[in-house]
Design a protein around this motif. Structure first.
Motif, PDB file in Angstrom:
ATOM      1  N   SER A 139       0.858  -1.187   0.000  1.00  0.00           N
ATOM      2  CA  SER A 139       0.000   0.000   0.000  1.00  0.00           C
ATOM      3  C   SER A 139       0.890   1.232   0.000  1.00  0.00           C
TER       4      SER A 139
ATOM      5  N   ASP B 169       1.253   5.411   0.298  1.00  0.00           N
ATOM      6  CA  ASP B 169       0.583   6.600   0.816  1.00  0.00           C
ATOM      7  C   ASP B 169       0.432   7.620  -0.312  1.00  0.00           C
ATOM      8  N   GLU B 170      -0.312   8.646  -0.031  1.00  0.00           N
ATOM      9  CA  GLU B 170      -0.625   9.666  -1.039  1.00  0.00           C
ATOM     10  C   GLU B 170       0.639  10.340  -1.577  1.00  0.00           C
ATOM     11  N   ASP B 171       1.611  10.560  -0.705  1.00  0.00           N
ATOM     12  CA  ASP B 171       2.861  11.204  -1.110  1.00  0.00           C
ATOM     13  C   ASP B 171       3.621  10.331  -2.115  1.00  0.00           C
ATOM     14  N   SER B 172       3.673   9.029  -1.845  1.00  0.00           N
ATOM     15  CA  SER B 172       4.374   8.106  -2.744  1.00  0.00           C
ATOM     16  C   SER B 172       3.686   8.033  -4.100  1.00  0.00           C
ATOM     17  N   VAL B 173       2.372   8.005  -4.086  1.00  0.00           N
ATOM     18  CA  VAL B 173       1.616   7.963  -5.338  1.00  0.00           C
ATOM     19  C   VAL B 173       1.906   9.228  -6.158  1.00  0.00           C
ATOM     20  N   GLY B 174       1.938  10.365  -5.502  1.00  0.00           N
ATOM     21  CA  GLY B 174       2.227  11.619  -6.190  1.00  0.00           C
ATOM     22  C   GLY B 174       3.635  11.647  -6.757  1.00  0.00           C
ATOM     23  N   ARG B 175       4.582  11.114  -5.975  1.00  0.00           N
ATOM     24  CA  ARG B 175       5.961  11.078  -6.449  1.00  0.00           C
ATOM     25  C   ARG B 175       6.099  10.150  -7.649  1.00  0.00           C
TER      26      ARG B 175
END
Length: 76
Positions: free
Chosen positions: A6, A8-14
């Motif tokens: 899973s 997090d939102e930060d990783s998805v954005g990166r």
């Protein structure tokens, strides 16, 4: 069996930013490749013209090196 990771939102954005960056780089590489191909065509055309001019120059030079015929000057 491994469980899905899973993010997090930060990783998805990166990851999305990296994918976008890679896509831009791919497009840039394609454009540069196209420009290089066009320049190579131009270089080949210029090389062919230079070869033609060099050949013409050699012909002119060979013709100009012929010694003039020895004739009597007009005052004799």
């Amino acid at each position: 069996m491994t469980s899905p990771v899973s993010l997090d939102e930060d990783s998805v954005g990166r990851i999305a930013a990296l994918e976008e960056h890679v896509a831009h780089q791919g497009r840039t590489i394609e454009e540069l490749s196209d420009q290089l191909a066009e320049q190579w065509k131009l270089v080949e055309q210029m090389r062919a013209k230079l070869d033609q001019l060099a050949e013409r120059f050699l012909v002119v030079e060979e013709n100009s090196l012929e010694a003039p015929a020895i004739t009597r000057p007009p005052h004799y």
